[in-house]
Design a protein around this motif. Structure first.
Motif, PDB file in Angstrom:
ATOM      1  N   ALA A   1      90.308 -24.919 -61.884  1.00 21.26           N
ATOM      2  CA  ALA A   1      89.926 -24.481 -63.222  1.00 21.26           C
ATOM      3  C   ALA A   1      88.411 -24.426 -63.297  1.00 21.26           C
ATOM      4  CB  ALA A   1      90.453 -25.444 -64.276  1.00 21.26           C
ATOM      5  N   GLY A   2      87.926 -23.478 -64.042  1.00 20.75           N
ATOM      6  CA  GLY A   2      86.490 -23.366 -64.234  1.00 20.75           C
ATOM      7  C   GLY A   2      86.206 -22.382 -65.341  1.00 20.75           C
ATOM      8  N   SER A   3      84.941 -22.253 -65.668  1.00 25.88           N
ATOM      9  CA  SER A   3      84.535 -21.320 -66.707  1.00 25.88           C
ATOM     10  C   SER A   3      84.337 -19.938 -66.109  1.00 25.88           C
ATOM     11  CB  SER A   3      83.233 -21.768 -67.355  1.00 25.88           C
ATOM     12  OG  SER A   3      83.427 -22.975 -68.032  1.00 25.88           O
ATOM     13  N   ASP A   4      84.736 -18.953 -66.868  1.00 26.98           N
ATOM     14  CA  ASP A   4      84.488 -17.575 -66.489  1.00 26.98           C
ATOM     15  C   ASP A   4      83.020 -17.279 -66.791  1.00 26.98           C
ATOM     16  OD1 ASP A   4      84.968 -15.033 -65.636  1.00 26.98           O
ATOM     17  OD2 ASP A   4      86.185 -14.418 -67.341  1.00 26.98           O
ATOM     18  N   THR A   5      82.557 -16.103 -66.472  1.00 25.17           N
ATOM     19  CA  THR A   5      81.169 -15.753 -66.735  1.00 25.17           C
ATOM     20  C   THR A   5      80.854 -15.762 -68.230  1.00 25.17           C
ATOM     21  OG1 THR A   5      81.762 -13.423 -66.666  1.00 25.17           O
ATOM     22  CG2 THR A   5      80.882 -14.397 -64.632  1.00 25.17           C
ATOM     23  N   ASP A   6      81.855 -15.501 -69.074  1.00 25.42           N
ATOM     24  CA  ASP A   6      81.652 -15.495 -70.526  1.00 25.42           C
ATOM     25  C   ASP A   6      81.871 -16.868 -71.145  1.00 25.42           C
ATOM     26  OD1 ASP A   6      81.195 -12.791 -70.339  1.00 25.42           O
ATOM     27  OD2 ASP A   6      83.276 -12.264 -70.763  1.00 25.42           O
TER      28      ASP A   6
END
Length: 115
Positions: free
Chosen positions: A36-41
């Motif tokens: 899991a991680g943050s997308d570019t937005d």
């Protein structure tokens, strides 16, 4: 102590993990690790960890569309990755895109001889 046998009773060599889709046990090398991680937005996404070296919690999945669809239906990614949003608004599109590209490459055909 945990059994190192597969679902069919045959011994498994190497680290053993469970697919979050079908819940069958397999060696780590047979499964795709996702993290899991943050997308570019900024929103949280589930993405493939092809090297298996990304930091943080990971989950494992057979690299098939069937297991992916089971995992999505069961909301298994959010549960396995212990995401605080409870699965709402978490996209697993990068995993789907990766599986589609793998399937596309493995079914390339020579259409030059087709009628």
């Amino acid at each position: 102590m945990e059994s190192r046998a597969g679902d069919d009773g045959t011994p498994l060599e190497g680290p053993v993990r469970t697919c979050v889709g079908c819940r069958k046990r397999a060696t780590r090398s047979e499964l795709l690790r996702v993290t899991a991680g943050s997308d570019t937005d900024g929103p949280m996404v589930v993405r493939p960890d092809l090297d298996g070296t990304a930091l943080g919690r990971g989950a494992h999945l057979h690299p098939t569309t069937a297991c992916y669809e089971l995992a999505v239906r069961r909301k298994a990614f959010a549960r396995a990755l212990r995401m605080t949003q409870g699965g709402a608004g978490i996209s697993s599109a990068p995993v789907s895109d990766y599986l589609d590209s793998v399937a596309m490459n493995s079914t390339d055909r020579d259409w030059s001889n087709s009628s």
